[in-house]
Design a protein around this motif. Sequence first.
Motif, PDB file in Angstrom:
ATOM      1  N   GLY A 193      -8.239  -3.057   2.427  1.00 56.64           N
ATOM      2  CA  GLY A 193      -7.083  -3.146   1.551  1.00 56.64           C
ATOM      3  C   GLY A 193      -7.237  -2.331   0.285  1.00 56.64           C
ATOM      4  O   GLY A 193      -8.298  -1.773  -0.012  1.00 56.64           O
ATOM      5  N   THR A 194      -6.159  -2.281  -0.496  1.00 55.79           N
ATOM      6  CA  THR A 194      -6.142  -1.495  -1.727  1.00 55.79           C
ATOM      7  C   THR A 194      -5.436  -2.249  -2.845  1.00 55.79           C
ATOM      8  O   THR A 194      -4.628  -3.151  -2.598  1.00 55.79           O
ATOM      9  N   HIS A 237       1.684  -5.604   2.698  1.00 56.27           N
ATOM     10  CA  HIS A 237       1.920  -4.867   1.459  1.00 56.27           C
ATOM     11  C   HIS A 237       2.707  -5.801   0.546  1.00 56.27           C
ATOM     12  O   HIS A 237       3.819  -6.217   0.894  1.00 56.27           O
ATOM     13  N   ILE A 238       2.122  -6.158  -0.593  1.00 54.00           N
ATOM     14  CA  ILE A 238       2.785  -7.055  -1.544  1.00 54.00           C
ATOM     15  C   ILE A 238       3.131  -6.239  -2.785  1.00 54.00           C
ATOM     16  O   ILE A 238       2.244  -5.729  -3.482  1.00 54.00           O
ATOM     17  N   THR A 239       4.409  -6.097  -3.073  1.00 56.05           N
ATOM     18  CA  THR A 239       4.885  -5.218  -4.134  1.00 56.05           C
ATOM     19  C   THR A 239       5.368  -6.008  -5.350  1.00 56.05           C
ATOM     20  O   THR A 239       5.556  -7.224  -5.285  1.00 56.05           O
ATOM     21  N   GLU A 240       5.540  -5.274  -6.452  1.00 57.22           N
ATOM     22  CA  GLU A 240       6.134  -5.807  -7.682  1.00 57.22           C
ATOM     23  C   GLU A 240       5.343  -6.977  -8.269  1.00 57.22           C
ATOM     24  O   GLU A 240       5.917  -7.943  -8.772  1.00 57.22           O
ATOM     25  N   VAL A 264      -4.767  -6.265   3.194  1.00 55.18           N
ATOM     26  CA  VAL A 264      -3.698  -6.449   2.221  1.00 55.18           C
ATOM     27  C   VAL A 264      -3.715  -5.328   1.198  1.00 55.18           C
ATOM     28  O   VAL A 264      -4.773  -4.912   0.726  1.00 55.18           O
ATOM     29  N   HIS A 265      -2.525  -4.830   0.862  1.00 48.35           N
ATOM     30  CA  HIS A 265      -2.363  -3.780  -0.140  1.00 48.35           C
ATOM     31  C   HIS A 265      -1.475  -4.331  -1.253  1.00 48.35           C
ATOM     32  O   HIS A 265      -0.348  -4.781  -0.998  1.00 48.35           O
ATOM     33  N   LEU A 266      -2.016  -4.359  -2.467  1.00 42.53           N
ATOM     34  CA  LEU A 266      -1.334  -4.939  -3.617  1.00 42.53           C
ATOM     35  C   LEU A 266      -0.799  -3.827  -4.510  1.00 42.53           C
ATOM     36  O   LEU A 266      -1.500  -2.840  -4.764  1.00 42.53           O
ATOM     37  N   ALA A 322     -12.610  -7.213  -6.012  1.00 45.94           N
ATOM     38  CA  ALA A 322     -13.489  -6.049  -6.187  1.00 45.94           C
ATOM     39  C   ALA A 322     -13.700  -5.295  -4.881  1.00 45.94           C
ATOM     40  O   ALA A 322     -14.113  -4.129  -4.898  1.00 45.94           O
ATOM     41  N   GLN A 323     -13.432  -5.931  -3.741  1.00 48.67           N
ATOM     42  CA  GLN A 323     -13.603  -5.255  -2.463  1.00 48.67           C
ATOM     43  C   GLN A 323     -12.448  -4.331  -2.120  1.00 48.67           C
ATOM     44  O   GLN A 323     -12.558  -3.513  -1.206  1.00 48.67           O
ATOM     45  N   LEU A 324     -11.335  -4.463  -2.840  1.00 47.64           N
ATOM     46  CA  LEU A 324     -10.180  -3.620  -2.571  1.00 47.64           C
ATOM     47  C   LEU A 324     -10.366  -2.259  -3.248  1.00 47.64           C
ATOM     48  O   LEU A 324     -10.740  -2.182  -4.417  1.00 47.64           O
ATOM     49  N   THR A 325     -10.087  -1.197  -2.538  1.00 51.41           N
ATOM     50  CA  THR A 325     -10.159   0.146  -3.112  1.00 51.41           C
ATOM     51  C   THR A 325      -9.056   0.314  -4.144  1.00 51.41           C
ATOM     52  O   THR A 325      -7.894  -0.020  -3.884  1.00 51.41           O
ATOM     53  N   ARG A 326      -9.422   0.831  -5.319  1.00 48.12           N
ATOM     54  CA  ARG A 326      -8.457   0.976  -6.413  1.00 48.12           C
ATOM     55  C   ARG A 326      -7.785   2.343  -6.372  1.00 48.12           C
ATOM     56  O   ARG A 326      -8.442   3.373  -6.203  1.00 48.12           O
TER      57      ARG A 326
END
Length: 349
Positions: A212-213, A275-278, A307-309, A335-339
């Motif tokens: 995720g990101t 994908h969770i937006t806004e 999941v992508h935030l 912290a595991q999500l790529t920024r």
Amino acid sequence: MPTPSSRKLASNVLAGQILDSLSMDGINADPTQQQLINVLGESLGASARNSRQGVYIYGPPGRGKTIITNALMTHLPSSRTRRFHFHEFFHQLNSPKNREPGQPLGAIFSQGLERELAGIQVLIFDEFHCTEPGDAMLMGKLIKFCQQHEIQLVTTSNYEPENLLDDDTFHHLVKPIIEIIRHGFEIFKLDHEQDYRLISGSPNDAQGFAKGTLNLVPRTIPVTATETWIEIGYDRIGPAHLTDGCIWITFDQICRTRRNTADYLELATRYSRWHITEIPSSETMPMDEERRLANLIDVFYDKDVEVHLYAEDDLAALGHMLHATEKARLASRLAQLTRHDLERTAASQ
């Protein structure tokens, strides 16, 4: 391969098997992890005397509790071993499909214990915690059931036993549980001062949640997406959008409605990529919305859902109204999500 010193520490077959499993996955257990593995071997191995009811493992996030219990699971008889995550366990036991009209909650839970734990010898229970009075009642029933049926209980937790239900108003409710744990369990603190989740691997090799990101700008829903409404319980969420096996949904729809952990568990089984937006600023997020987002991330992590935030900030303040331990667990998982800062990326092209 495990070092000679770790082999010496692994004084029985089960501990050696756990070390071998970790080694095959490219993991070299640190000294504290090796000590825990030896404790598990002595407590659950074939030659164990089972003088203790179980093992209570606690410590900060990212120290290897899950990795070690995963390895443990592979070397215990599958027909005699069960594993549950806190949220999953109580959701399954209290599911409406198992209820009869007018049946009290306590009876539902007791029957659920009989159904789910029948015939097992070892229960591995992830994320053991008590943050609300109701948790103390349910955890007490679980531990007593395991005592009565001679089930060895291996728990992982971010909380030292004395910090369960850390609220002066309700802490007395959990004291009987703490006494049982202190006198009946082998208690082990796993903390070699390194959060291994903060050691980033290659994003190309990541799978599930780690793929995720976290993105710092809004994202436009693909034009190929199709509109859909999600049925959950007696409610509907939407309009969400589906494309290429992904679901696109706004923060308002998933965290500003009357969603609970049971809903998130159900939704995590329906869609494997989100994908969770806004997502609004974490500095001003109200506590109820913050807790829902924290619970959602917790479920996605446990179920290994990608999941992508898309947020207004880097979510550094997320958890500012939660218990310090909950905040630390949340930060470790994020912290595991790529920024990605898509604005700066676009400007540099």
